[in-house]
Write a protein that holds these residues in place. Structure first.
Motif, PDB file in Angstrom:
ATOM      1  N   PHE A   1       0.811  -1.167   0.043  1.00  0.00           N
ATOM      2  CA  PHE A   1       0.030   0.189   0.068  1.00  0.00           C
ATOM      3  C   PHE A   1       1.028   1.358  -0.047  1.00  0.00           C
ATOM      4  CE2 PHE A   1      -2.477  -3.382   2.144  1.00  0.00           C
ATOM      5  CZ  PHE A   1      -3.465  -3.486   1.405  1.00  0.00           C
ATOM      6  N   LEU A   2       2.030   0.915  -0.412  1.00  0.00           N
ATOM      7  CA  LEU A   2       3.090   2.164  -0.412  1.00  0.00           C
ATOM      8  C   LEU A   2       2.684   3.423  -0.999  1.00  0.00           C
ATOM      9  CD1 LEU A   2       5.995   3.377   0.694  1.00  0.00           C
ATOM     10  CD2 LEU A   2       6.974   2.066  -1.560  1.00  0.00           C
TER      11      LEU A   2
ATOM     12  N   SER B   1       8.778  11.825  -0.506  1.00  0.00           N
ATOM     13  CA  SER B   1       8.820  10.360  -0.496  1.00  0.00           C
ATOM     14  C   SER B   1       9.998   9.615  -0.358  1.00  0.00           C
ATOM     15  CB  SER B   1       7.959  10.126  -1.842  1.00  0.00           C
ATOM     16  OG  SER B   1       6.901  10.847  -1.982  1.00  0.00           O
ATOM     17  N   PHE B   2      11.077  10.115  -1.036  1.00  0.00           N
ATOM     18  CA  PHE B   2      12.412   9.544  -0.935  1.00  0.00           C
ATOM     19  C   PHE B   2      12.848   9.735   0.486  1.00  0.00           C
ATOM     20  CE2 PHE B   2      16.734   9.747  -0.591  1.00  0.00           C
ATOM     21  CZ  PHE B   2      17.378   8.723  -1.665  1.00  0.00           C
ATOM     22  N   THR B   3      12.660  10.748   1.101  1.00  0.00           N
ATOM     23  CA  THR B   3      13.040  10.812   2.515  1.00  0.00           C
ATOM     24  C   THR B   3      12.595  10.026   3.516  1.00  0.00           C
ATOM     25  OG1 THR B   3      13.798  13.283   1.933  1.00  0.00           O
ATOM     26  CG2 THR B   3      13.541  12.743   3.989  1.00  0.00           C
TER      27      THR B   3
ATOM     28  N   PHE C   1      12.500   4.395  -5.844  1.00  0.00           N
ATOM     29  CA  PHE C   1      10.995   4.179  -6.509  1.00  0.00           C
ATOM     30  C   PHE C   1       9.905   4.752  -5.808  1.00  0.00           C
ATOM     31  CE2 PHE C   1      13.004   0.619  -8.982  1.00  0.00           C
ATOM     32  CZ  PHE C   1      11.985   0.534  -9.861  1.00  0.00           C
ATOM     33  N   ALA C   2       9.911   4.912  -4.175  1.00  0.00           N
ATOM     34  CA  ALA C   2       9.119   5.604  -3.425  1.00  0.00           C
ATOM     35  C   ALA C   2       9.024   7.095  -3.972  1.00  0.00           C
ATOM     36  CB  ALA C   2       9.405   5.754  -1.952  1.00  0.00           C
ATOM     37  N   GLY C   3      10.023   7.876  -4.243  1.00  0.00           N
ATOM     38  CA  GLY C   3      10.080   9.141  -4.936  1.00  0.00           C
ATOM     39  C   GLY C   3       9.375   9.094  -6.381  1.00  0.00           C
TER      40      GLY C   3
END
Length: 288
Positions: free
Chosen positions: A94-95, A140-142, A206-208
């Motif tokens: 669910f990221l 998001s990255f952080t 990938f989150a970023g």
């Protein structure tokens, strides 16, 4: 000193005020001043820590003391060492939805309150989109990098001195007789610290990109239910494939570069294409 107009949104009320803060700092302040965003950030930081608690219970308390203490670099969050992988599923599956709450909601709120029109008239649509994309990636990255990095550090503290491995072999020493015979596994097993850092960076990147994708869809579509559903579908469907996109984020697994790299490439290309399409739609079709 330049002045910017900003709006703090609490529920349905909007307050206009002057500030000297730069655009990026203003954007970050909006995120950390929102209770839902802060709650979600805390949630994302806590989940990897809870995984350590589960491993401690399953490997030490249940097996009476030091006998079950694992080697710390093989039990980090992304390695999926804990039984059932519950926290990994909660976190990774669910990221993009978590990130949408943090970096995408404000784009929807901007549209609902009319603040989007103010910003676009002031700075132009291109700068508005660029600002949202930059802040979405950085935030998001952080968040993911800090959460997974904290898990890595705490794993070393909690399981310091542990020697057990999930592969019935000595830590750091590759044995082809009992281990998977792939180059990726061998270099991962023999260099676990570097491996963990690299996988944390990959997951954070990938989150970023996911944060950017969610923000881009929120900017161009505006409809909350559609944005969340579409973002989740784009992320979740590749998870169900035979070569799941989850392979990108898990160290110490049996698959080699010839499987992982193509999956990573086509996934990142897919997300970037969605971002580009949403931005083009916003620029060319959506009227302010």
């Amino acid at each position: 000193m330049r002045y910017y107009i900003s709006i703090d949104v609490y529920g349905n009320n909007a307050v206009v005020k002057n500030t000297r803060k730069g655009k990026m700092r203003q954007q970050l302040n909006r995120i950390i001043s929102d209770k839902k965003s802060i709650g979600m950030i805390i949630f994302m930081l806590v989940i990897p820590i809870l995984d350590i608690v589960q491993i401690y219970y399953q490997d030490i308390i249940k097996i009476n003391g030091e006998m079950g203490k694992p080697y710390p670099l093989y039990v980090t969050f992304l390695s999926c060492y804990s039984q059932g992988h519950i926290f990994q599923m909660i976190y990774l599956c669910f990221l993009p939805l978590y990130l949408l709450v943090i970096v995408g909601e404000e784009c929807i709120v901007d549209y609902i309150t009319g603040y989007k029109n103010i910003l676009i008239c002031k700075m132009g649509k291109n700068k508005y989109i660029l600002q949202k994309m930059k802040s979405a990636f950085i935030v998001s990255f952080t968040i993911v990098f800090v959460g997974l990095g904290l898990n890595l550090i705490l794993s070393q503290v909690v399981f310091n001195g542990g020697t057990n491995t999930p592969f019935d072999a000595e830590p750091l020493k590759y044995d082809s007789f009992v281990m998977v015979e792939t180059f990726l596994f061998e270099i991962s097993y023999t260099h676990p610290l570097t491996t963990n850092i690299v996988y944390i960076l990959i997951t954070a990147i990938f989150a970023g990109v996911l944060g950017m994708m969610g923000a881009a869809l929120a900017i161009s579509i505006h409809e909350r239910k559609m944005v969340y559903a579409l973002t989740f579908a784009i992320w979740f469907i590749p998870i169900l494939f035979k070569n799941s996109s989850m392979l990108i984020f898990q160290p110490f697994m049996e698959y080699d570069f010839n499987v992982v790299v193509p999956v990573a490439i086509w996934c990142i290309v897919l997300y970037i294409l969605v971002i580009i399409t949403a931005i083009i739609w916003e620029k060319k079709i959506v009227e302010v």
